[in-house]
Design an enzyme around this catalytic site. Structure first.
Site, mmCIF file in Angstrom:
data_model
loop_
_atom_site.group_PDB
_atom_site.id
_atom_site.type_symbol
_atom_site.label_atom_id
_atom_site.label_comp_id
_atom_site.label_asym_id
_atom_site.label_seq_id
_atom_site.Cartn_x
_atom_site.Cartn_y
_atom_site.Cartn_z
ATOM 1 N N ARG A 137 -13.046 -43.892 -38.865
ATOM 2 C CA ARG A 137 -12.380 -42.951 -37.971
ATOM 3 C C ARG A 137 -11.004 -43.480 -37.588
ATOM 4 N NH1 ARG A 137 -14.581 -38.495 -39.453
ATOM 5 N NH2 ARG A 137 -16.518 -37.910 -38.461
ATOM 6 N N GLY A 138 -10.128 -42.565 -37.222
ATOM 7 C CA GLY A 138 -8.732 -42.907 -37.017
ATOM 8 C C GLY A 138 -8.462 -43.548 -35.674
ATOM 9 N N THR A 139 -8.491 -44.857 -35.604
ATOM 10 C CA THR A 139 -8.285 -45.581 -34.355
ATOM 11 C C THR A 139 -7.447 -46.819 -34.633
ATOM 12 O OG1 THR A 139 -10.565 -44.972 -33.840
ATOM 13 C CG2 THR A 139 -9.493 -46.467 -32.334
ATOM 14 N N THR A 140 -6.531 -47.145 -33.704
ATOM 15 C CA THR A 140 -5.783 -48.394 -33.834
ATOM 16 C C THR A 140 -5.641 -49.025 -32.462
ATOM 17 O OG1 THR A 140 -3.851 -49.436 -34.873
ATOM 18 C CG2 THR A 140 -3.446 -47.428 -33.589
ATOM 19 N N THR A 164 -6.206 -48.983 -26.926
ATOM 20 C CA THR A 164 -6.762 -48.404 -28.142
ATOM 21 C C THR A 164 -6.513 -46.907 -28.115
ATOM 22 O OG1 THR A 164 -8.554 -50.027 -27.968
ATOM 23 C CG2 THR A 164 -8.796 -48.310 -29.625
#
Length: 506
Positions: free
Chosen positions: A323-326, A341
């Protein structure tokens, strides 16, 4: 003397944060600049159309707090047959998965109001200065690294769905590849507008009006009232003592902090005077998965003594998605720490007018909609597995950390915390050490570097196991920084997700 240290998911993100530290800014100036630049350099993971969380430790600015600027469900639900919400198939190589996009997949974003709230309360430089590196990176271009090239390749059905998006992210007809230049002049112009107009740009200004217009015209749920009603929440962190350490975790309505705390309580009861064995850790993950399903609507109950005692009895009966997380972590020389985050899901496939970014697709995220798509309750802050955290160890190490990786976030943070607290590892070793993760389906995944004895113990206990020959992004990407008791600083960007670290000298 070191002025500060940054760990982030991209070199450009870290460089923007470091630039603010060199300019005399503090940790919060740095993290804000880094997050805006992440929207340029890590667009599959971060966007002004998404949301997130920031854990704040500011010795001069009052008590520790958690800024919750995650997305809200819209106030009004459009009829299902009128909403534009559809699946696209994404190819991960070993497996294919359906993601759900379209304007009807977008929840009300909180990214911009969240960063402006943190700026108001803790930053020291003008917001225009903090936006400048992001605007410059978008205009001049950022070299695509191998990790971002991989993300563009797997998310191609989303980022090439519409011609205007494809013109930015696949200008030659194929997704941008390693070494090519990602330019987004439209987003640069948006950041320039934001610097001049402030957060109202995304409420009743040009961007906010376009979000509402596009949503109405193209089958979305977001209306002007949603943008006006959105509020950033400053929450008291969930604090837990684990052996000699104190941890600040993301509190409810996010589920992540309570789940990490639950695992730590179990492990402390099981291993009071020793470091957990890999089987202890896997058993705690199994119990946490069970408890998560049982208390999904009431995560705060996970810390009730009776619930923990019941789970311990269950454990004692046993033998020992992308999933799109940074994430961005910053600590400065005055001891301020910021762990942030953010996520955009994967993006909804549609650029917002001429402004160069996509809204999120959180209403299409299976992990966030366990009751089924379209079953969300209106006007509520959505729950999340994002877990920006701060650790103060018994020997006075201050650590800010967080991870991407959907439901692997909490197990990644848990394992790094155990490595630091129980095994007294330095930060780099704690992050680089091999990991495991127990999925809710019962499959135990592990990095084979855990060794033959540990592997044998896990295989003997769990019916379904899967070994990964090399460290892999599946197990998250923990970007962490540390201020030691003598004032020394260190940091590590998780190589599983192409992390970068920059230390800024005085």
């Amino acid at each position: 003397m070191t002025k500060g240290i940054v760990a982030a998911g991209h070199q450009a993100t870290a460089a923007a944060a470091a630039e603010m530290l060199r300019a005399g800014g503090n940790a919060f100036d740095a993290v804000i600049a880094g997050l805006f630049t992440a929207c340029v350099a890590e667009p599959v993971l971060a966007s002004p159309g998404g949301g997130g969380f920031l854990m704040c430790h500011d010795p001069a600015g009052g008590p520790d707090k958690l800024y919750d600027f995650f997305v809200d469900t819209p106030l009004t639900k459009r009829p299902d047959d009128d909403a534009q919400f559809f699946g696209v198939e994404v190819d991960f190589g070993p497996a294919r998965q359906e993601f759900h996009i379209g304007p009807g997949a977008s929840a009300t974003p909180g990214f911009v109001p969240g960063l402006f709230a943190v700026h108001r309360d803790h930053a020291s430089l003008p917001m225009a200065d903090l936006l400048a590196p992001a605007a410059r990176a978008a205009r001049d271009g950022v070299l695509v690294n191998p990790f971002q090239a991989y993300l563009f390749a797997i998310a191609a059905p989303i980022y090439t769905h519409q011609p205007d998006s494809a013109a930015i992210f696949a200008p030659q007809g194929t997704p941008l590849r390693q070494g090519e230049l990602l330019c987004n002049s439209a987003l640069a112009d948006t950041f320039d507008l934001l610097a001049r107009n402030g957060a109202s740009l995304f409420v009743d200004g040009e961007v906010g009006r376009e979000v509402a217009r596009q949503s109405a015209a193209q089958g979305g749920h977001i209306q002007a009232d949603d943008l006006k009603a959105y509020r950033v929440a400053a929450r008291q962190p969930l604090q837990i003592e684990y052996k000699s350490a104190r941890l600040l975790l993301n509190p409810p309505p996010a589920a992540s902090g309570a789940l990490i705390a639950f695992s730590l309580r179990l492990l402390e009861s099981l291993t009071a005077d020793r470091a957990p064995h890999v089987v202890d850790l896997a058993e705690a993950m199994a119990a946490t998965n069970t408890a998560r399903a049982r208390y999904a609507a009431m995560p705060q109950q996970l810390l009730d003594a009776d619930v923990i005692a019941s789970c311990l009895r269950d454990i004692e009966g046993h033998a020992p998605a992308y999933r799109g997380t940074t994430h961005v972590s910053v600590i400065d020389h005055d001891g301020r720490a910021a762990a942030a985050t953010v996520s955009n899901g994967e993006g909804n496939g549609f650029l917002v007018g001429p402004f160069g970014f996509m809204l999120n697709n959180m209403l299409g995220e299976e992990d966030l909609n366990p009751g089924g798509f379209g079953q969300w309750q209106a006007g509520q802050r959505m729950s999340s597995m994002m877990a920006p955290s701060i650790i103060r160890t018994g020997d006075d190490r201050l650590i800010a950390l967080g991870s991407g990786g959907s439901n692997r976030i909490r197990t990644a943070i848990l394992q790094v915390a155990l490595n630091v607290i129980d095994r007294a590892m330095n930060l780099a070793d704690a992050v680089n050490a091999p990991r495991l993760h127990l999925e809710k389906c019962g499959t135990l995944s592990y990095e084979e570097a855990i060794g033959a004895d540990a592997t044998a113990a896990l295989v003997a206990r769990f019916a379904k196991t899967h070994g990964w020959p090399l460290p892999n992004m599946f197990f998250g990407g923990v970007h962490a920084v540390e201020l030691g008791p003598a004032g020394n600083m260190s940091g590590v960007g998780d190589p599983r997700r192409a992390g970068a670290v920059i230390a800024v000298d005085a």
